[in-house]
Design a protein around this motif. Structure first.
Motif, PDB file in Angstrom:
ATOM      1  N   ASP A   8       1.069   4.245  -2.665  1.00  0.00           N
ATOM      2  CA  ASP A   8       0.755   5.432  -2.321  1.00  0.00           C
ATOM      3  C   ASP A   8       1.996   6.705  -2.567  1.00  0.00           C
ATOM      4  OD1 ASP A   8      -1.564   4.669  -1.186  1.00  0.00           O
ATOM      5  OD2 ASP A   8      -1.215   4.680   0.985  1.00  0.00           O
ATOM      6  N   ASN A   9       3.126   6.057  -2.606  1.00  0.00           N
ATOM      7  CA  ASN A   9       4.243   6.860  -2.563  1.00  0.00           C
ATOM      8  C   ASN A   9       4.744   6.740  -4.124  1.00  0.00           C
ATOM      9  OD1 ASN A   9       4.094   7.432   0.103  1.00  0.00           O
ATOM     10  ND2 ASN A   9       6.064   5.887   0.478  1.00  0.00           N
ATOM     11  N   ASP A  10       3.896   6.269  -5.112  1.00  0.00           N
ATOM     12  CA  ASP A  10       4.444   6.231  -6.446  1.00  0.00           C
ATOM     13  C   ASP A  10       5.538   5.603  -6.695  1.00  0.00           C
ATOM     14  OD1 ASP A  10       3.951   6.689  -9.348  1.00  0.00           O
ATOM     15  OD2 ASP A  10       4.732   8.756  -9.022  1.00  0.00           O
ATOM     16  N   ARG A  27       0.934  -1.247   0.064  1.00  0.00           N
ATOM     17  CA  ARG A  27       0.161  -0.089   0.148  1.00  0.00           C
ATOM     18  C   ARG A  27       0.768   1.283   0.003  1.00  0.00           C
ATOM     19  NH1 ARG A  27      -3.268  -3.130   3.384  1.00  0.00           N
ATOM     20  NH2 ARG A  27      -2.464  -2.199   5.325  1.00  0.00           N
ATOM     21  N   ARG A  28       1.955   1.076   0.806  1.00  0.00           N
ATOM     22  CA  ARG A  28       2.736   2.343   0.752  1.00  0.00           C
ATOM     23  C   ARG A  28       3.750   2.400  -0.465  1.00  0.00           C
ATOM     24  NH1 ARG A  28       3.982   0.481   6.052  1.00  0.00           N
ATOM     25  NH2 ARG A  28       6.074  -0.190   5.504  1.00  0.00           N
TER      26      ARG A  28
END
Length: 394
Positions: free
Chosen positions: A262-264, A258-259
């Motif tokens: 979220d952090n592209d 997920r990170r």
């Protein structure tokens, strides 16, 4: 040829859902001048401009291989082949390998570790027109601890000052990206195991911060689950391999994924054309686990980018499409795979002038027999290749 109008049954402008049937692309002075239907451009472009008519074909952006090692020979002992090679002979071999990739339709490669800045020299030769080859994004010497993975390439660091100095050297040498061996790897004998961390979380943050001082992103070689998490927290741009290994086997962490989303952060799984043999060697249980993890990452929205790890044992430079076929075997749609080879890498590598066909973009394009959105194997049937608007003789 300074100017040419290319017409074909279809033009995939990119992303893959942007298709013009009976389309045309006008190339002028190394860039895309115009794109539209064949009827429109044929009527509006001066009749003196050469026409390249390609019935039954598709025009699309040139493909990208985001993880290669041009200094490696894909043989059983690439370390010795690199470490003991005469620089002149190695440079000649690297030209041949780069041209194999180009012949496979790969117009951009990201080299993630060589010796003595040889890839930067090759990049300069290609950019000047002295050598024919794909566009090169170069990492130069990857950062690794003393005795660590690929330390023979000259990027060994121990202290914070070592880290700063090596990044400064790479930047001065002309690096486009900083590569860090965040975990161990299978290629280096007696080095840390694949799941073992080679740098602390603090050191990884330092590497990202120092790279940013030179406006460079960081590509992190990371097999271990814990290390992947550390790389995400540090702010790397891409994660190479991302195989979720631990001492007990593959352990996937959805929270880290997920990170990543979220952090592209983009993920390069580094799959070579011999993937069927690789899965066989892994065994049914581990192979199944690896496949399931990739599918879970896909469902979570991870941006995958294409990379073959060409140069390591078994990873041949001319079999780029074999890697794409691995993802097809997992159920990825052809359009997704085309984007993985074109649009996604351009975004991940920060290349704003390529990856799609649009006015003003660099004219890196390929013309293939058939329609890759229906038959992925069409990507093997290349009629024409253009790099920066220059036609390549196959």
């Amino acid at each position: 040829m300074n100017k040419v109008l290319i017409t074909a049954d279809r033009v995939i402008a990119g992303p893959a859902d942007q298709v013009t049937v009976d389309g045309a692309v006008l190339v002028e002075s190394g860039v895309i001048a115009s794109i539209g239907t064949a009827a429109e451009l044929d009527a509006s472009v001066d009749t003196q401009v050469p026409r390249l008519r390609c019935p039954g074909a598709t025009v699309m952006p040139g493909m990208m291989d985001c993880h290669v090692h041009l200094a490696f020979d894909a043989g059983s002992d690439p370390i010795s082949a690199v470490a003991t090679a005469d620089p002149g002979e190695l440079s000649t071999a690297m030209v041949e390998r780069a041209q194999q990739l180009l012949a496979a339709g790969v117009t951009t490669v990201r080299d993630l570790g060589d010796r003595d800045g040889l890839t930067v020299a090759l990049r300069s030769s290609i950019d000047s027109g002295a050598t024919v080859g794909p566009r090169i994004v170069a990492a130069t010497a990857p950062l690794t601890p003393h005795g660590g993975h690929c330390g023979f390439l000259g990027g060994e660091v121990t202290t914070d000052d070592n880290i700063r100095a090596q990044i400064a050297r790479n930047a001065a040498a002309g690096a486009d990206v900083i590569k860090v061996m965040a975990s161990g790897g299978a290629l280096t004998p007696n080095g840390p195991r694949m799941w073992e961390a080679q740098f602390t979380p603090r050191q990884l943050r330092l590497i990202v911060e120092e790279a940013a001082r030179y406006s460079l992103g960081v590509a992190a070689h990371a097999h271990g689950t814990e290390t992947i998490g550390h790389c995400v927290a540090a702010g790397v741009r891409t994660i190479e391999h991302c195989s979720w290994r631990t001492a007990k086997g593959i352990v996937y962490d959805p929270a880290i994924t997920r990170r990543i989303v979220d952090n592209d952060i983009s993920v390069c799984r580094c799959v070579s054309g011999d993937w069927q043999l690789f899965l066989e060697q892994m065994g049914p249980e581990r192979g199944k686990a690896m496949v399931e993890v990739i599918q879970e990452m896909r469902e979570a929205g991870v941006r995958f980018i294409a990379g073959t790890d060409a140069g390591v044992p078994g990873a041949r430079f001319g079999d780029y499409v074999g890697m794409l076929e691995f993802f097809a075997s997992l159920g990825f749609e052809n359009g997704e795979i085309v984007d993985m080879a074109t649009v996604n890498p351009a975004h991940a590598l920060g290349l704003s002038d390529t990856g799609v066909l649009a006015p003003g973009m660099r004219a890196d394009l390929i013309i293939i027999d058939g329609n890759p959105l229906i038959e992925l194997g069409a990507l093997r049937r290349i009629r024409h290749i253009f790099t920066a608007g220059r036609p390549v003789t196959k």
